[in-house]
Write a protein that holds these residues in place. Structure first.
Motif, PDB file in Angstrom:
ATOM      1  N   LEU A 127       0.771  -1.178  -0.013  1.00  0.00           N
ATOM      2  CA  LEU A 127      -0.028   0.107  -0.012  1.00  0.00           C
ATOM      3  C   LEU A 127       0.937   1.231   0.174  1.00  0.00           C
ATOM      4  O   LEU A 127       1.891   1.358   0.828  1.00  0.00           O
ATOM      5  N   LEU A 128       0.694   2.007  -0.968  1.00  0.00           N
ATOM      6  CA  LEU A 128       1.412   3.226  -1.069  1.00  0.00           C
ATOM      7  C   LEU A 128       0.467   4.688  -1.024  1.00  0.00           C
ATOM      8  O   LEU A 128      -0.611   4.599  -1.223  1.00  0.00           O
ATOM      9  N   THR A 129       1.119   5.665  -0.452  1.00  0.00           N
ATOM     10  CA  THR A 129       0.425   6.920  -0.370  1.00  0.00           C
ATOM     11  C   THR A 129       0.918   7.868  -1.619  1.00  0.00           C
ATOM     12  O   THR A 129       1.972   7.844  -1.939  1.00  0.00           O
ATOM     13  N   LEU A 130      -0.187   8.617  -2.391  1.00  0.00           N
ATOM     14  CA  LEU A 130       0.450   9.683  -3.253  1.00  0.00           C
ATOM     15  C   LEU A 130       0.288  10.918  -2.737  1.00  0.00           C
ATOM     16  O   LEU A 130      -0.444  11.119  -1.649  1.00  0.00           O
ATOM     17  N   LEU A 131       1.061  12.097  -3.350  1.00  0.00           N
ATOM     18  CA  LEU A 131       0.911  13.437  -2.867  1.00  0.00           C
ATOM     19  C   LEU A 131      -0.495  13.639  -3.043  1.00  0.00           C
ATOM     20  O   LEU A 131      -1.391  13.152  -4.148  1.00  0.00           O
ATOM     21  N   PRO A 132      -1.077  14.622  -2.353  1.00  0.00           N
ATOM     22  CA  PRO A 132      -2.533  14.926  -2.493  1.00  0.00           C
ATOM     23  C   PRO A 132      -2.644  15.569  -4.141  1.00  0.00           C
ATOM     24  O   PRO A 132      -1.688  16.278  -4.547  1.00  0.00           O
ATOM     25  N   GLU A 133      -3.909  15.526  -4.771  1.00  0.00           N
ATOM     26  CA  GLU A 133      -3.850  15.797  -6.120  1.00  0.00           C
ATOM     27  C   GLU A 133      -3.530  17.242  -6.203  1.00  0.00           C
ATOM     28  O   GLU A 133      -3.013  17.957  -7.505  1.00  0.00           O
ATOM     29  N   ASP A 134      -4.269  18.144  -5.519  1.00  0.00           N
ATOM     30  CA  ASP A 134      -3.942  19.670  -5.303  1.00  0.00           C
ATOM     31  C   ASP A 134      -3.766  20.077  -3.846  1.00  0.00           C
ATOM     32  O   ASP A 134      -4.863  20.206  -3.122  1.00  0.00           O
ATOM     33  N   ALA A 135      -2.581  20.150  -3.412  1.00  0.00           N
ATOM     34  CA  ALA A 135      -2.353  20.362  -2.138  1.00  0.00           C
ATOM     35  C   ALA A 135      -2.923  21.755  -1.771  1.00  0.00           C
ATOM     36  O   ALA A 135      -3.212  22.053  -0.555  1.00  0.00           O
ATOM     37  N   ASP A 136      -2.612  22.897  -2.687  1.00  0.00           N
ATOM     38  CA  ASP A 136      -3.082  24.184  -2.326  1.00  0.00           C
ATOM     39  C   ASP A 136      -4.546  24.336  -2.154  1.00  0.00           C
ATOM     40  O   ASP A 136      -5.139  24.681  -0.914  1.00  0.00           O
ATOM     41  N   ARG A 137      -5.468  23.402  -2.904  1.00  0.00           N
ATOM     42  CA  ARG A 137      -7.048  23.262  -2.590  1.00  0.00           C
ATOM     43  C   ARG A 137      -7.189  22.649  -1.420  1.00  0.00           C
ATOM     44  O   ARG A 137      -8.106  22.908  -0.360  1.00  0.00           O
TER      45      ARG A 137
END
Length: 253
Positions: A127-137
């Motif tokens: 299981l992996l985590t990705l960065l948020p799709e839009d971290a500013d949002r």
């Protein structure tokens, strides 16, 4: 007297997809007997933002491309893991044994496009985590929720841990911001002796993110949210993308 105060909020639970991070932060503030004030900053670790937003995947479920197979042989990484990295990258920057540096979709130059398997609670080792799709949002949504609940005009920073090309040791950096101008431009200001500054731009959001990372830790500390009071910053509708050096100014890539 200028003073900077940082408080890691205790007893933040393990985050699951769909969890209400604003409610969790408010509960943590209450336990710490802290009331948000104008000018405060909440720094929140990327990992729990990604978890709450469901930015998770199992690399064994991915079908590696020919490129992923080639890079896996070069780096020693599992082809499925490499495919997950490629899927969230715009380009490959450097490849070596055990190392895959890419330009992540938001523009960050970092190891493995920020795709990570540390501190991911799950029954499977893939299981992996990705960065948020839009971290500013993500930061803006949290800021709005906290403002609605408290009335305080604060800033929110989402931080991650990145290595550095010319220095040993990873540090915390900002990958999402709300309510703060992330880079403070001091060009045109005088120094102590009246000389005009010509090139001074300060990575304010990164400095706050790094300070918070000292309390968050990098292993099993379980302190993913830090309250900051007294940090000097320029309030405004900034974007973390302003931190990314434009390719035409990148002398090393």
């Amino acid at each position: 007297m200028d003073q900077l105060q940082l408080t890691a909020l205790a007893d933040i639970p393990l985050i699951r997809p769909g969890d209400d991070l604003a409610a969790i932060v408010l509960a943590g503030l209450a336990r710490a007997e802290l009331t948000l004030q104008d000018g405060d900053v909440i720094v929140i670790a990327q990992k729990i933002v990604s978890k709450a937003e469901g930015r998770l995947l199992h690399w064994r479920e991915l079908t590696p491309s020919a490129q992923a197979l080639e890079l896996a042989a070069l780096t020693g990484k599992h082809p499925g893991h490499v495919q997950a990295i490629l899927d969230d990258s715009l380009s490959i920057v450097r490849v070596a044994r055990g190392v895959l540096i890419t330009e992540q979709r938001a523009g960050w130059i970092c190891a493995n496009a920020g795709v990570d398997h540390s501190n991911v609670d799950g029954d499977s080792d893939d299981l992996l985590t990705l960065l948020p799709e839009d971290a500013d949002r993500s930061a803006q949504c949290l800021r709005e929720r906290l403002a609605d609940a408290t009335g305080a005009q604060i800033a929110v920073i989402i931080n991650d841990t990145h290595g550095r090309a010319w220095r040993m040791g990873a540090v915390g950096v900002a990958i999402g911001v709300a309510g703060i101008i992330p880079v403070t431009d001091l060009r045109g200001h005088p120094d102590l002796f009246g000389m005009t500054l010509r090139s001074s731009e300060v990575g304010t959001a990164d400095e706050i993110a790094s300070a918070a990372s000292l309390l968050m830790g990098q292993s099993d500390e379980g302190r993913p949210v830090v309250h900051v009071r007294g940090a000097p910053f320029q309030a405004g509708e900034g974007s973390a993308r302003a931190i990314v050096r434009p390719p035409q100014l990148d002398l090393f890539r």
